[in-house]
Design a protein around this motif. Sequence first.
Motif, PDB file in Angstrom:
ATOM      1  N   ALA A 161       9.909 -32.702   7.059  1.00  0.00           N
ATOM      2  CA  ALA A 161       9.040 -32.781   5.883  1.00  0.00           C
ATOM      3  C   ALA A 161       8.236 -34.078   5.952  1.00  0.00           C
ATOM      4  O   ALA A 161       8.749 -35.110   6.371  1.00  0.00           O
ATOM      5  CB  ALA A 161       9.870 -32.750   4.605  1.00  0.00           C
ATOM      6  N   THR A 162       6.997 -33.991   5.563  1.00  0.00           N
ATOM      7  CA  THR A 162       6.163 -35.199   5.530  1.00  0.00           C
ATOM      8  C   THR A 162       6.370 -35.905   4.192  1.00  0.00           C
ATOM      9  O   THR A 162       6.763 -35.268   3.202  1.00  0.00           O
ATOM     10  CB  THR A 162       4.673 -34.838   5.671  1.00  0.00           C
ATOM     11  OG1 THR A 162       4.296 -34.024   4.555  1.00  0.00           O
ATOM     12  CG2 THR A 162       4.412 -34.090   6.973  1.00  0.00           C
ATOM     13  N   PRO A 163       6.111 -37.203   4.128  1.00  0.00           N
ATOM     14  CA  PRO A 163       6.193 -37.889   2.832  1.00  0.00           C
ATOM     15  C   PRO A 163       5.315 -37.223   1.771  1.00  0.00           C
ATOM     16  O   PRO A 163       5.702 -37.136   0.612  1.00  0.00           O
ATOM     17  CB  PRO A 163       5.722 -39.308   3.148  1.00  0.00           C
ATOM     18  CG  PRO A 163       6.078 -39.502   4.580  1.00  0.00           C
ATOM     19  CD  PRO A 163       5.852 -38.154   5.219  1.00  0.00           C
ATOM     20  N   PHE A 164       4.161 -36.708   2.177  1.00  0.00           N
ATOM     21  CA  PHE A 164       3.268 -36.024   1.243  1.00  0.00           C
ATOM     22  C   PHE A 164       3.970 -34.838   0.587  1.00  0.00           C
ATOM     23  O   PHE A 164       3.859 -34.618  -0.612  1.00  0.00           O
ATOM     24  CB  PHE A 164       2.004 -35.560   1.971  1.00  0.00           C
ATOM     25  CG  PHE A 164       1.073 -34.764   1.108  1.00  0.00           C
ATOM     26  CD1 PHE A 164       0.236 -35.397   0.200  1.00  0.00           C
ATOM     27  CD2 PHE A 164       1.027 -33.382   1.206  1.00  0.00           C
ATOM     28  CE1 PHE A 164      -0.624 -34.657  -0.604  1.00  0.00           C
ATOM     29  CE2 PHE A 164       0.173 -32.642   0.416  1.00  0.00           C
ATOM     30  CZ  PHE A 164      -0.656 -33.280  -0.494  1.00  0.00           C
TER      31      PHE A 164
ATOM     32  N   GLY B 276       3.557 -47.342   9.456  1.00  0.00           N
ATOM     33  CA  GLY B 276       4.498 -48.001  10.347  1.00  0.00           C
ATOM     34  C   GLY B 276       5.871 -48.245   9.741  1.00  0.00           C
ATOM     35  O   GLY B 276       6.771 -48.719  10.424  1.00  0.00           O
ATOM     36  N   HIS B 277       6.053 -47.916   8.475  1.00  0.00           N
ATOM     37  CA  HIS B 277       7.347 -48.131   7.810  1.00  0.00           C
ATOM     38  C   HIS B 277       8.194 -46.871   7.927  1.00  0.00           C
ATOM     39  O   HIS B 277       7.726 -45.768   7.642  1.00  0.00           O
ATOM     40  CB  HIS B 277       7.143 -48.487   6.346  1.00  0.00           C
ATOM     41  CG  HIS B 277       8.416 -48.739   5.598  1.00  0.00           C
ATOM     42  ND1 HIS B 277       9.150 -49.892   5.774  1.00  0.00           N
ATOM     43  CD2 HIS B 277       9.080 -47.995   4.693  1.00  0.00           C
ATOM     44  CE1 HIS B 277      10.225 -49.833   4.994  1.00  0.00           C
ATOM     45  NE2 HIS B 277      10.196 -48.687   4.331  1.00  0.00           N
ATOM     46  N   GLU B 278       9.422 -47.020   8.360  1.00  0.00           N
ATOM     47  CA  GLU B 278      10.371 -45.905   8.416  1.00  0.00           C
ATOM     48  C   GLU B 278      11.330 -46.059   7.248  1.00  0.00           C
ATOM     49  O   GLU B 278      12.169 -46.960   7.237  1.00  0.00           O
ATOM     50  CB  GLU B 278      11.132 -45.918   9.748  1.00  0.00           C
ATOM     51  CG  GLU B 278      12.014 -44.726   9.981  1.00  0.00           C
ATOM     52  CD  GLU B 278      11.251 -43.404  10.064  1.00  0.00           C
ATOM     53  OE1 GLU B 278      11.830 -42.379   9.694  1.00  0.00           O
ATOM     54  OE2 GLU B 278      10.077 -43.401  10.499  1.00  0.00           O
ATOM     55  N   PRO B 279      11.221 -45.194   6.209  1.00  0.00           N
ATOM     56  CA  PRO B 279      12.043 -45.378   5.015  1.00  0.00           C
ATOM     57  C   PRO B 279      13.532 -45.163   5.287  1.00  0.00           C
ATOM     58  O   PRO B 279      13.913 -44.238   5.997  1.00  0.00           O
ATOM     59  CB  PRO B 279      11.514 -44.342   4.032  1.00  0.00           C
ATOM     60  CG  PRO B 279      10.667 -43.431   4.800  1.00  0.00           C
ATOM     61  CD  PRO B 279      10.308 -44.072   6.093  1.00  0.00           C
TER      62      PRO B 279
END
Length: 184
Positions: free
Chosen positions: A147-150, A159-162
């Motif tokens: 799943a995309t963040p959107f 560049g941030h990996e949550p």
Amino acid sequence: MPGFWYYPADLRVLNVVATSSIEEAAMKTATPGVRLATPPAALMRMINPLIRRILVDPRLSRRFDLQVLLECTGRRTGRTLRIPVCLHTIDGVPTVFTERPWRWNFTDPAPVTVTRHGRVRHGRAVLLHASPLELGAALRQALDKGATPFKLGLKVSRGHEPTVEDLSTIERSMIRVDFDDEWE
């Protein structure tokens, strides 16, 4: 207002009025790398009727992998709600993430109809009482499954990996959907 520059000026004015409290809550709870990014209410009122039609058409909806049409009855109004959502599989259970007010219809298990790729399925949905870390782990699992963040209603800095800890700061609710028959 970063992130809203691409909306027409008239929608931007409506957006400021409609979502200011949601944005304020997102700013208070989000980490610098991850924040809630819900679409403006005015934009959704314009787009959702089209999305509803696409999601019930078997040919057109094939292009949408996670999007489904969730139908339920309002607990106070008795109106039928037809809501386009993304249905994620978390630990083998179909799950919807949302912060929208319609989620309160599922405080007690309620019957739902889910349409995916033109196929109608019936079941029950319930709002889960998850801790922030459980929610963060579920969001992380959805991201790991593609799943995309959107599609999760999130904005992630480039560049941030949550991490689970980052995602646990997001104010979201989970709704579990149990179908009467097997989901493909």
